[in-house]
Structures are given as structure tokens and as C-alpha cells.
Write a protein that holds these residues in place. Structure first.
Motif, mmCIF file in Angstrom:
data_model
loop_
_atom_site.group_PDB
_atom_site.id
_atom_site.type_symbol
_atom_site.label_atom_id
_atom_site.label_comp_id
_atom_site.label_asym_id
_atom_site.label_seq_id
_atom_site.Cartn_x
_atom_site.Cartn_y
_atom_site.Cartn_z
ATOM 1 N N GLY A 165 -2.837 -12.517 -13.959
ATOM 2 C CA GLY A 165 -2.109 -11.336 -13.495
ATOM 3 C C GLY A 165 -2.439 -10.952 -12.060
ATOM 4 O O GLY A 165 -1.850 -10.012 -11.503
ATOM 5 N N GLU A 166 -3.391 -11.667 -11.466
ATOM 6 C CA GLU A 166 -3.797 -11.338 -10.095
ATOM 7 C C GLU A 166 -2.661 -11.565 -9.102
ATOM 8 O O GLU A 166 -2.497 -10.812 -8.139
ATOM 9 C CB GLU A 166 -5.013 -12.176 -9.697
ATOM 10 N N LEU A 167 -1.868 -12.597 -9.348
ATOM 11 C CA LEU A 167 -0.783 -12.926 -8.433
ATOM 12 C C LEU A 167 0.255 -11.803 -8.386
ATOM 13 O O LEU A 167 0.712 -11.405 -7.309
ATOM 14 C CB LEU A 167 -0.130 -14.240 -8.864
ATOM 15 N N ARG A 168 0.613 -11.281 -9.546
ATOM 16 C CA ARG A 168 1.577 -10.182 -9.599
ATOM 17 C C ARG A 168 1.025 -8.936 -8.907
ATOM 18 O O ARG A 168 1.766 -8.200 -8.241
ATOM 19 C CB ARG A 168 1.930 -9.866 -11.054
ATOM 20 N N LYS A 169 -0.270 -8.723 -9.065
ATOM 21 C CA LYS A 169 -0.899 -7.568 -8.425
ATOM 22 C C LYS A 169 -0.828 -7.686 -6.908
ATOM 23 O O LYS A 169 -0.486 -6.715 -6.212
ATOM 24 C CB LYS A 169 -2.356 -7.461 -8.877
ATOM 25 N N VAL A 219 1.296 -9.443 -5.152
ATOM 26 C CA VAL A 219 2.702 -9.338 -4.749
ATOM 27 C C VAL A 219 3.130 -7.873 -4.688
ATOM 28 O O VAL A 219 3.805 -7.437 -3.749
ATOM 29 C CB VAL A 219 3.592 -10.135 -5.728
ATOM 30 N N HIS A 220 2.729 -7.117 -5.688
ATOM 31 C CA HIS A 220 3.074 -5.687 -5.723
ATOM 32 C C HIS A 220 2.421 -4.938 -4.563
ATOM 33 O O HIS A 220 3.061 -4.099 -3.906
ATOM 34 C CB HIS A 220 2.634 -5.089 -7.057
ATOM 35 N N GLU A 221 1.158 -5.238 -4.290
ATOM 36 C CA GLU A 221 0.444 -4.570 -3.199
ATOM 37 C C GLU A 221 1.037 -4.920 -1.840
ATOM 38 O O GLU A 221 0.950 -4.133 -0.891
ATOM 39 C CB GLU A 221 -1.039 -4.953 -3.237
ATOM 40 N N ALA A 222 1.649 -6.093 -1.747
ATOM 41 C CA ALA A 222 2.264 -6.511 -0.483
ATOM 42 C C ALA A 222 3.600 -5.825 -0.233
ATOM 43 O O ALA A 222 4.166 -5.946 0.854
ATOM 44 C CB ALA A 222 2.451 -8.027 -0.468
ATOM 45 N N GLY A 223 4.107 -5.110 -1.237
ATOM 46 C CA GLY A 223 5.343 -4.359 -1.052
ATOM 47 C C GLY A 223 6.555 -4.934 -1.737
ATOM 48 O O GLY A 223 7.655 -4.381 -1.622
ATOM 49 N N ALA A 224 6.394 -6.036 -2.463
ATOM 50 C CA ALA A 224 7.530 -6.613 -3.183
ATOM 51 C C ALA A 224 7.740 -5.866 -4.498
ATOM 52 O O ALA A 224 6.783 -5.497 -5.179
ATOM 53 C CB ALA A 224 7.291 -8.097 -3.448
ATOM 54 N N GLU A 225 8.987 -5.667 -4.827
ATOM 55 C CA GLU A 225 9.329 -4.964 -6.064
ATOM 56 C C GLU A 225 9.466 -5.970 -7.202
ATOM 57 O O GLU A 225 10.207 -6.955 -7.090
ATOM 58 C CB GLU A 225 10.648 -4.210 -5.870
ATOM 59 N N LEU A 226 8.744 -5.734 -8.284
ATOM 60 C CA LEU A 226 8.807 -6.616 -9.449
ATOM 61 C C LEU A 226 9.945 -6.144 -10.345
ATOM 62 O O LEU A 226 9.768 -5.305 -11.226
ATOM 63 C CB LEU A 226 7.472 -6.606 -10.193
#
Length: 239
Positions: free
Chosen positions: A214-218, A220-227
Motif C-alpha cells: 500500500g506504500e505506492l498508493r500512499k 501517489v496520493h501524497e504527490a497530488g494524484a487523485e485515486l
């Protein structure tokens, strides 16, 4: 009055008359000029002085500007500048004369005056802008199995914006760009994945592990991408 004094008085009177006549002939041309001509002459003089002062100021600014040192790029700034350059236009390419083992000339990849007083501010704005617009960037090879897996991994996340993908082997500047990116990201192979401007992985095994934890999704989210996919699941759960 004695004859001597009379002669002296006459001489002074003659000199005074001569002075008045001379003064008349000297000043009469000026007095005969129209008022508009005199005003125009004064205006021209004022304009000349203003132009001279303006020219001095302009020349001194140009000299100081030309002697101002250009900005230099650290590794993070160089990565942002190169990425922004190739992302801005599909036709933008790193010249073959560039030595990828050395810092790139900022003038090749920056679209602003690198000697401007605002150059550092412009560079900072570029660094923020390029990663905000492109939170996920993948430098890959089109026919590489590991590159295809990495691209699929991020595409399936269904992020907004989606990953910006460069197939380096399809570019004309691949021979220069590939080692340049390896130097800037401290990697030795493709794919190179940037999240928020920072390289992650770097191997496909590392990326799999980060995805599963789940680190990758975290990141990505912190970088500003919307999941997008996770939001849809949350909405269904509320029903």
C-alpha cells in the motif's frame, strides 16, 4: 566745465552709444524669433537631455545584465528542468552534443532568461509546476516486459491525472537522454518511476512490494494524484 572735462565726458558718451548699438545688433536676431521657435528649441534641448540620461541608464542596465552570472542547476532542479522540457513539446529533444555525464547547460532546457533577477524564482515555480501537473512519470522502453508491468501497475491505479509515460527507446535523443536520466536519478536501468519528482523503486521487485504493502498508493496520493477507483468504492460503501 573745463575743456578737458568736456572732452572726457564726450568720450564716455560715445563709448556708451557704441555699446548700446553693438548690443542691439547682437540681440535683435534672437528677439525677432517667433515664440514657438524659442519654445521648440527649449523643448528639443530638454528632450536631448532626457534621451541622453535614458541612454546612459539603459546602457548601464544592459552592461550589468550581461555581466550577471547565470543560475546553476543542482540535481533536483536539473531533473525538473529536463522533465519539463521534454514534457512541454513532443518535438523537444536533448541535443546529441550534450555530455550526459555532466550538468546540462540551463539555457538548453529552460524557457526563461537564466541571467534575469527573477531567474531563481522562475526556476522554483517550474519545479513546483512540473511535478504538480505530472505527479507520476514513467521513463520506460516500449518492448521491455518489466517496463510494461510498471506501466500497467500505475494505469490500473486509475489515478487522475494518469501517469505521464515516455518510451525513451522511441525517441531520437535516447542515446543522450537515457544516461542523463540515470545520472539524475541514480539508477542503472529502465523503468525509472518518478512520484512527486522523486525516483521510487528502483527495481520492478521493489515496485511490486510497494504496491502490495500500500506504500505506492500512499506516495501517489501524497504527490497530488487523485485515486479515482478508491473514491468510487467509498461511495458504494456509504450506500
Amino acid at each position: 566745465m573745463s575743456p578737458g572735462r568736456r572732452r572726457l565726458h564726450t568720450a564716455f558718451a560715445a563709448l556708451a552709444a557704441l555699446f548700446i548699438v553693438s548690443l542691439y545688433f547682437v540681440t535683435s536676431p534672437l528677439l525677432s524669433l517667433p515664440h514657438s521657435t524659442v519654445a521648440s528649441t527649449a523643448t528639443d534641448w530638454t528632450r536631448w537631455k532626457t534621451h541622453r540620461n535614458s541612454s546612459k541608464h539603459s546602457n548601464s542596465w544592459s552592461l550589468s545584465h550581461s555581466h550577471r552570472k547565470p543560475i546553476t542547476l543542482d540535481t533536483d532542479a536539473e531533473l525538473a528542468a529536463v522533465t519539463n522540457f521534454i514534457a512541454s513539446l513532443a518535438s523537444n529533444a536533448i541535443p546529441p552534443t550534450v555530455d550526459p555525464s555532466k550538468p546540462i547547460d540551463p539555457e538548453l532546457v529552460l524557457g526563461f532568461d537564466i541571467r534575469s533577477p527573477r531567474a531563481l524564482e522562475d526556476l522554483q515555480e517550474l519545479r513546483i509546476d512540473v511535478w504538480e501537473k505530472n505527479p507520476i512519470i514513467i521513463f520506460s522502453e516500449m518492448h521491455s516486459p518489466t517496463c510494461r508491468e510498471a506501466k500497467t501497475m500505475f494505469i490500473e491505479m486509475n489515478t487522475k491525472p494518469g501517469p505521464l509515460i515516455f518510451d525513451i527507446d522511441q525517441r531520437g535523443d535516447a542515446r543522450v537522454l537515457t544516461p542523463l536520466l540515470h545520472r539524475l536519478t541514480a539508477t542503472t536501468s529502465l523503468p525509472i518511476v518518478l512520484i512527486g519528482g522523486k525516483p521510487v523503486g528502483p527495481t520492478i521487485t521493489d515496485l511490486r512490494s510497494m504496491r502490495d504493502s500500500g506504500e505506492l498508493r500512499k506516495l501517489v496520493h501524497e504527490a497530488g494524484a487523485e485515486l479515482v477507483s478508491s473514491q468510487k468504492k467509498n461511495k458504494k460503501g456509504r450506500k
